[in-house]
Design a protein around this motif. Structure first.
Motif, mmCIF file in Angstrom:
data_model
loop_
_atom_site.group_PDB
_atom_site.id
_atom_site.type_symbol
_atom_site.label_atom_id
_atom_site.label_comp_id
_atom_site.label_asym_id
_atom_site.label_seq_id
_atom_site.Cartn_x
_atom_site.Cartn_y
_atom_site.Cartn_z
ATOM 1 N N PRO A 44 39.166 55.316 31.999
ATOM 2 C CA PRO A 44 40.378 54.605 31.563
ATOM 3 C C PRO A 44 41.610 55.177 32.253
ATOM 4 O O PRO A 44 41.574 56.297 32.777
ATOM 5 C CB PRO A 44 40.406 54.856 30.051
ATOM 6 N N PRO A 45 42.708 54.448 32.272
ATOM 7 C CA PRO A 45 43.933 54.956 32.903
ATOM 8 C C PRO A 45 44.493 56.149 32.146
ATOM 9 O O PRO A 45 44.103 56.420 31.003
ATOM 10 C CB PRO A 45 44.887 53.761 32.832
ATOM 11 N N PRO A 46 45.410 56.882 32.772
ATOM 12 C CA PRO A 46 46.025 58.029 32.090
ATOM 13 C C PRO A 46 46.722 57.600 30.809
ATOM 14 O O PRO A 46 47.215 56.477 30.690
ATOM 15 C CB PRO A 46 47.030 58.559 33.123
ATOM 16 N N ARG A 47 46.804 58.534 29.859
ATOM 17 C CA ARG A 47 47.476 58.243 28.603
ATOM 18 C C ARG A 47 48.989 58.289 28.734
ATOM 19 O O ARG A 47 49.698 57.696 27.927
ATOM 20 C CB ARG A 47 47.029 59.242 27.533
ATOM 21 N N GLU A 48 49.469 59.013 29.736
ATOM 22 C CA GLU A 48 50.912 59.171 29.879
ATOM 23 C C GLU A 48 51.535 57.868 30.380
ATOM 24 O O GLU A 48 51.180 57.372 31.446
ATOM 25 C CB GLU A 48 51.227 60.297 30.867
ATOM 26 N N PRO A 49 52.476 57.292 29.650
ATOM 27 C CA PRO A 49 53.053 56.000 30.041
ATOM 28 C C PRO A 49 53.876 56.064 31.316
ATOM 29 O O PRO A 49 54.084 55.038 31.969
ATOM 30 C CB PRO A 49 53.925 55.628 28.832
#
Length: 219
Positions: free
Chosen positions: A112-117
């Motif tokens: 999944p993509p990074p959690r940091e927006p």
């Protein structure tokens, strides 16, 4: 006689319970593989390093866990750490000569993509997906060398990312000593490709007035 058998049965059950408790709570690498690997490479070893839990925040660190099974030392003149985030992943961290305010993340397309927006999608780089805090800088980073590199990174290196003057990589928590060696090699190459990142601003030095030795100096 029956009392004796009862006591023996109780002791057997207590012993089995103790063994189950130890097996449940011991670290997966209780055979000291990391300690032996560190010693062979001239690295120091610690079973835990609570201070490292507060050093990094990106990559696999957003979920707070204990840092355990730590090998530490220098590699090619730079600080190196290899450790486990308990029951989550193995992390290799290599300090870079220069830091950068720009974050860069290169990960398997199966993740999944990074959690940091603030990490924005840049796009596919070889067989991996790149994210960055600055897409203009990412265009300079993702040149032909980075594309070629992305295709050669071992599959067990799940994520590579930067934090200031650190480059880090995450591996499966059940990775082997050979995997750690290959992970370090991949991270060294990754760090070298990141030389194009804009450096962090150096600390501003106070201006010192020239002192005329013929007159008293007044601060």
């Amino acid at each position: 006689m029956s009392v004796l058998w009862f006591v023996l049965a109780f002791l057997a059950l207590a012993g089995a319970g103790a063994l189950l408790y130890v097996d449940k709570h011991r670290h997966p690498r209780a055979d000291h593989a990391r300690e032996s690997w560190a010693r062979d490479r001239g690295l120091d070893y610690e079973t835990e390093a609570p201070d490292l839990e507060r050093v990094w925040r990106r990559g696999v660190f957003p979920t707070a866990r204990r840092v355990v099974d730590v090998a530490a030392g220098t590699y090619q003149g730079q600080q190196l750490y290899v450790f486990d985030i308990e029951e989550a992943s193995t992390v290799v961290a290599l300090q870079r000569p220069l830091g950068s305010p720009v974050g860069f993340d290169l990960r398997s397309d199966a993740l999944p993509p990074p959690r940091e927006p603030y990490l924005r999608l840049f796009g596919a780089i070889g067989t991996r997906i790149a994210y960055s805090t600055d897409l203009d800088v990412a265009r300079r980073v993702c040149d032909r060398r980075m594309v070629a590199y992305a295709d050669t990174v071992p599959d067990f290196v799940h994520v590579l990312w930067t934090e200031d003057d650190w480059a880090l990589a995450s591996l499966p928590v059940d990775s082997t000593p050979d995997d750690w060696d290959d992970g370090i090699a991949a991270l060294v190459h990754f760090s070298d490709l990141l030389r194009v990142l804009p450096p962090s601003a150096p600390p501003r030095r106070a201006r010192v007035a020239a002192h005329d030795p013929g007159h008293p100096h007044v601060p």
